[in-house]
Scaffold this motif. Structure first.
Motif, mmCIF file in Angstrom:
data_model
loop_
_atom_site.group_PDB
_atom_site.id
_atom_site.type_symbol
_atom_site.label_atom_id
_atom_site.label_comp_id
_atom_site.label_asym_id
_atom_site.label_seq_id
_atom_site.Cartn_x
_atom_site.Cartn_y
_atom_site.Cartn_z
ATOM 1 N N UNK A 28 33.503 39.027 20.090
ATOM 2 C CA UNK A 28 34.599 39.925 20.476
ATOM 3 C C UNK A 28 34.307 40.493 21.864
ATOM 4 N N UNK A 29 35.186 40.263 22.817
ATOM 5 C CA UNK A 29 34.810 40.556 24.200
ATOM 6 C C UNK A 29 35.973 41.090 25.031
ATOM 7 N N UNK A 30 35.618 41.956 25.968
ATOM 8 C CA UNK A 30 36.553 42.424 26.991
ATOM 9 C C UNK A 30 35.907 42.184 28.345
ATOM 10 N N UNK A 31 36.569 41.440 29.204
ATOM 11 C CA UNK A 31 36.106 41.199 30.565
ATOM 12 C C UNK A 31 36.749 42.221 31.489
ATOM 13 N N UNK A 32 35.966 42.803 32.395
ATOM 14 C CA UNK A 32 36.493 43.793 33.330
ATOM 15 C C UNK A 32 36.423 43.218 34.737
ATOM 16 N N UNK A 33 37.571 43.157 35.390
ATOM 17 C CA UNK A 33 37.673 42.627 36.749
ATOM 18 C C UNK A 33 38.043 43.765 37.690
ATOM 19 N N UNK A 34 37.290 43.904 38.772
ATOM 20 C CA UNK A 34 37.511 44.996 39.711
ATOM 21 C C UNK A 34 38.585 44.709 40.733
ATOM 22 N N UNK A 35 38.974 45.761 41.456
ATOM 23 C CA UNK A 35 40.015 45.671 42.464
ATOM 24 C C UNK A 35 39.634 44.804 43.648
ATOM 25 N N UNK A 36 40.656 44.440 44.428
ATOM 26 C CA UNK A 36 40.477 43.483 45.516
ATOM 27 C C UNK A 36 39.484 43.956 46.565
ATOM 28 N N UNK A 37 39.441 45.238 46.851
ATOM 29 C CA UNK A 37 38.597 45.743 47.937
ATOM 30 C C UNK A 37 37.323 46.425 47.442
ATOM 31 N N UNK A 38 37.424 47.194 46.363
ATOM 32 C CA UNK A 38 36.314 48.036 45.948
ATOM 33 C C UNK A 38 35.523 47.488 44.775
ATOM 34 N N UNK A 39 36.032 46.491 44.087
ATOM 35 C CA UNK A 39 35.352 46.015 42.889
ATOM 36 C C UNK A 39 35.465 47.028 41.763
ATOM 37 N N UNK A 40 34.482 47.056 40.889
ATOM 38 C CA UNK A 40 34.502 48.001 39.778
ATOM 39 C C UNK A 40 34.186 49.410 40.256
ATOM 40 N N UNK A 41 34.929 50.386 39.750
ATOM 41 C CA UNK A 41 34.612 51.775 40.024
ATOM 42 C C UNK A 41 33.307 52.168 39.363
ATOM 43 N N UNK A 49 40.417 43.441 31.119
ATOM 44 C CA UNK A 49 40.720 44.766 31.651
ATOM 45 C C UNK A 49 40.699 44.696 33.176
ATOM 46 N N UNK A 50 41.700 45.288 33.813
ATOM 47 C CA UNK A 50 41.808 45.238 35.263
ATOM 48 C C UNK A 50 41.614 46.627 35.853
ATOM 49 N N UNK A 91 32.790 37.967 48.384
ATOM 50 C CA UNK A 91 33.330 38.000 47.026
ATOM 51 C C UNK A 91 34.491 37.028 46.911
ATOM 52 N N UNK A 92 34.855 36.727 45.664
ATOM 53 C CA UNK A 92 35.995 35.868 45.394
ATOM 54 C C UNK A 92 37.245 36.715 45.172
ATOM 55 N N UNK A 93 38.393 36.088 45.309
ATOM 56 C CA UNK A 93 39.651 36.719 44.935
ATOM 57 C C UNK A 93 39.578 37.132 43.467
ATOM 58 N N UNK A 94 40.154 38.293 43.150
ATOM 59 C CA UNK A 94 40.057 38.826 41.785
ATOM 60 C C UNK A 94 40.606 37.860 40.751
ATOM 61 N N UNK A 95 41.700 37.171 41.056
ATOM 62 C CA UNK A 95 42.281 36.255 40.076
ATOM 63 C C UNK A 95 41.398 35.029 39.869
ATOM 64 N N UNK A 96 40.692 34.600 40.924
ATOM 65 C CA UNK A 96 39.772 33.472 40.782
ATOM 66 C C UNK A 96 38.584 33.879 39.915
ATOM 67 N N UNK A 97 38.024 35.066 40.172
ATOM 68 C CA UNK A 97 36.910 35.564 39.361
ATOM 69 C C UNK A 97 37.318 35.688 37.898
ATOM 70 N N UNK A 98 38.525 36.192 37.658
ATOM 71 C CA UNK A 98 39.010 36.328 36.285
ATOM 72 C C UNK A 98 39.116 34.967 35.603
ATOM 73 N N UNK A 113 32.069 43.307 29.306
ATOM 74 C CA UNK A 113 31.322 42.665 30.387
ATOM 75 C C UNK A 113 32.101 42.805 31.689
ATOM 76 N N UNK A 114 31.459 43.406 32.685
ATOM 77 C CA UNK A 114 32.098 43.611 33.975
ATOM 78 C C UNK A 114 31.593 42.645 35.038
ATOM 79 N N UNK A 115 32.493 42.205 35.909
ATOM 80 C CA UNK A 115 32.123 41.339 37.023
ATOM 81 C C UNK A 115 31.695 42.212 38.201
ATOM 82 N N UNK A 116 30.450 42.043 38.651
ATOM 83 C CA UNK A 116 29.895 42.891 39.708
ATOM 84 C C UNK A 116 28.983 42.051 40.597
ATOM 85 N N UNK A 117 29.225 42.104 41.896
ATOM 86 C CA UNK A 117 28.472 41.281 42.832
ATOM 87 C C UNK A 117 26.995 41.589 42.894
#
Length: 256
Positions: A194-207, A103-104, A228-235, A176-180
């Motif tokens: 069964x899993x969904x990974x949530x990756x946040x936006x480039x500037x703000x991260x997860x809302x 999820x993006x 932080x890492x680039x969103x695509x790298x974190x994903x 599971x969300x990626x959060x610094x």
């Protein structure tokens, strides 16, 4: 990059745009000339509203620049490079395997989205979910950045990511969300079911709301001075940790 360069799938003119909407063509957004009106245009706007398609009002000169070889009549539709699917389509495609979804949360850079689709294809992700607003759409620029992966990865487009998280949780997925600022490192938590990974936006991260909806938050180690890492790298790191853990628990994960 200009909008014209980034999105070549242009449908111009009131009748063609209306027919595309009636036929349920996947449309990223509508561009409407400021001050334009008329019954046909109102029908188009009503159809767009019913389907949740964003509408952006622009100067007529902007449309003139986008469409030089055909009359646009004050309206242009930006068609997706590929048809979107539903979240249920993704879940159905996963069977009999445990669903694996990314999820993006407001990924706006088309190059990041393209890179994430490339990773999703390589890692065996069953589908990627993006939002209709404040998110990169399936434009030709995304297709190019994905190196062709856009043709093989299912992409769903939803109006509200928080509600989609709840929907997936009700169907047994662990979100599971990626959060610094998370307490746990991503390799210290179980990611094999069964899993969904949530990756946040480039500037703000997860809302905030998306962050609160997640079942668990994880972080990546950051030993340097960059926050932080680039969103695509974190994903990519998180996706391949899922692959690694599934191989350990279930044995070899079949290539698709």
């Amino acid at each position: 990059m200009t909008e014209k360069a980034a999105c070549e799938n242009i449908i111009a003119g009131r009748h063609p745009v209306k027919e595309a909407l009636v036929a349920n063509r996947s449309i990223n957004k509508l561009l409407v000339a400021k001050g334009a009106g008329g019954g046909t245009l109102q029908e188009i706007l009503n159809l767009a509203r019913e389907r949740g398609i964003p509408v952006q009002y622009v100067d007529r000169s902007h449309l003139n620049g986008l469409v030089k070889d055909a009359p646009h009549q004050g309206v242009v539709a930006m068609a997706a490079a590929k048809e979107y699917v539903s979240v249920d389509d993704i879940l159905a495609a996963a069977f009999p395997e445990d669903p694996f979804i990314i999820l993006l949360n407001e990924i706006t850079d088309p190059h990041n989205l393209g890179a994430i689709l490339r990773t999703a294809d390589a890692a065996g992700v069953h589908g990627v979910v993006v939002t209709r607003h404040r998110s990169a759409a399936l434009t030709p620029a995304v297709a190019k950045a994905s190196c062709g992966a856009v043709e093989y990865v299912r992409v769903a487009r939803v109006p509200n990511l928080a509600r989609t998280i709840t929907y997936l949780q009700e169907r047994g997925l662990w979100v599971v969300g990626a959060c610094g600022t998370a307490r746990d490192m991503y390799w210290d938590v179980r990611l094999d079911g069964p899993i969904a990974l949530v990756i946040g936006g480039e500037d703000k991260g997860l809302g905030r709301l998306v962050r609160e909806k997640c079942d668990q938050l994880v972080r990546l180690p950051m030993a340097g001075r960059v926050g932080s890492l680039n969103a695509s790298v974190a994903a990519a790191l998180l996706a391949y940790e899922v692959v690694r853990q599934r191989r350990l628990v279930h044995g070899r994960v079949p290539d698709r």
